[in-house]
Design an enzyme around this catalytic site. Sequence first.
Site, PDB file in Angstrom:
ATOM      1  N   GLU A  89      -2.984  -6.692 -11.114  1.00  0.00           N
ATOM      2  CA  GLU A  89      -4.104  -7.157 -10.305  1.00  0.00           C
ATOM      3  C   GLU A  89      -5.280  -6.189 -10.316  1.00  0.00           C
ATOM      4  OE1 GLU A  89      -2.054  -9.953  -6.958  1.00  0.00           O
ATOM      5  OE2 GLU A  89      -1.953  -7.799  -6.557  1.00  0.00           O
ATOM      6  N   CYS A 345      -6.598  -1.969   0.384  1.00  0.00           N
ATOM      7  CA  CYS A 345      -5.903  -0.771  -0.074  1.00  0.00           C
ATOM      8  C   CYS A 345      -4.401  -0.872   0.162  1.00  0.00           C
ATOM      9  CB  CYS A 345      -6.463   0.443   0.666  1.00  0.00           C
ATOM     10  SG  CYS A 345      -5.700   2.002   0.197  1.00  0.00           S
TER      11      CYS A 345
END
Length: 357
Positions: A89, A345
Amino acid sequence: MKASIYDFTLDELSQLLKPSFRAKQLYLWLYAKYKTSFKDMQNNFSKDFIAYLEREFTLRTIEITHVRKSVDGSKKYLFKSLRDNHTFEAVLLKMKDKKIDEKTNAILEGEKYTVCVSCQIGCQVGCSFCFTQKGGFVRNLKASEIIQQALLIKEDNNLPIEKALNIVFMGMGEPLNNLDEVCKAIEIFNTGMQISPRRITVSTSGVADKIPILAGKNLGVQLAISLHAVDDKTRSSLMPLNKKYNIECVLNEVRKWPLEQRKRVMFEYLLIKDLNDSLDCAKKLLKLLNGIKSKVNLILFNPHEGSKFERPSLESARMFADFLNSKGLLCTIRESKALDIEAACGQLREKKLSQQI
């Protein structure tokens, strides 16, 4: 198996192709004109040369399989390798940008784009707060696969050639554990896509013995350290790597990092409720970073499936940041982009193609 043309630096192609000026022409087609077929380059090249390129090289080696869009305009991309079908990703972060017109002093509003690229499929570091490690480590990404993430994202969003990107190595994987390919990708970002090294940030969990190797490459990139704790016991519980490279070991190497004037090393600090978000932790962090030209980027923990940690309150984050800023240590709270699509994150991981992202 044919080599990907995106795996070659300009210098490497100049040595390989004859006459050598063909390399610069080829780079223009690849990185300025986004051509994805050698046949589309016939304006510059002879049929024989195009036949040579088709015989010796391949172009795209990854493809976009899924895209999810956040309410804030950010996008998460699932890529598939065309060679082994493994997936990884990357994220496009869209932010507002303000600049001052030098002639009129007027404030100009626009947008800036940051691509958060992956450098590995999975990760070997095993940070307990990170979703990436759940899938284990599969393999390193080639420079070409790193480069194509940015190329395909820029192409998918119809961003003009002259639109500069910021690149952050904060996706899947530990950049310093794939240093050769990461450094090659940085060089190609610079010479091919014309992205200044000042716009490129390499974030590491603290592989201390490779920090001086990266510094020795003289690439001019920005360094970010994932710190996340102020004592070795807590950091080792979050990041097993700390048992090999403890806090002081990492900071000793950071102190040697070459910094341009006005530049600072970024320390990323993940705030986790009731673990490392107290005012006492802020005081210890201030002491730890004393003497280092640094700035602290606070990240509020982003929940994910199976995590035992909790996100702290914004109030505690502001208290933490306000204390550091009051003592002269620059500190910001990172805005959690793409949280609604699990692209913030610590939320990226390899997925099977049958899984929805």
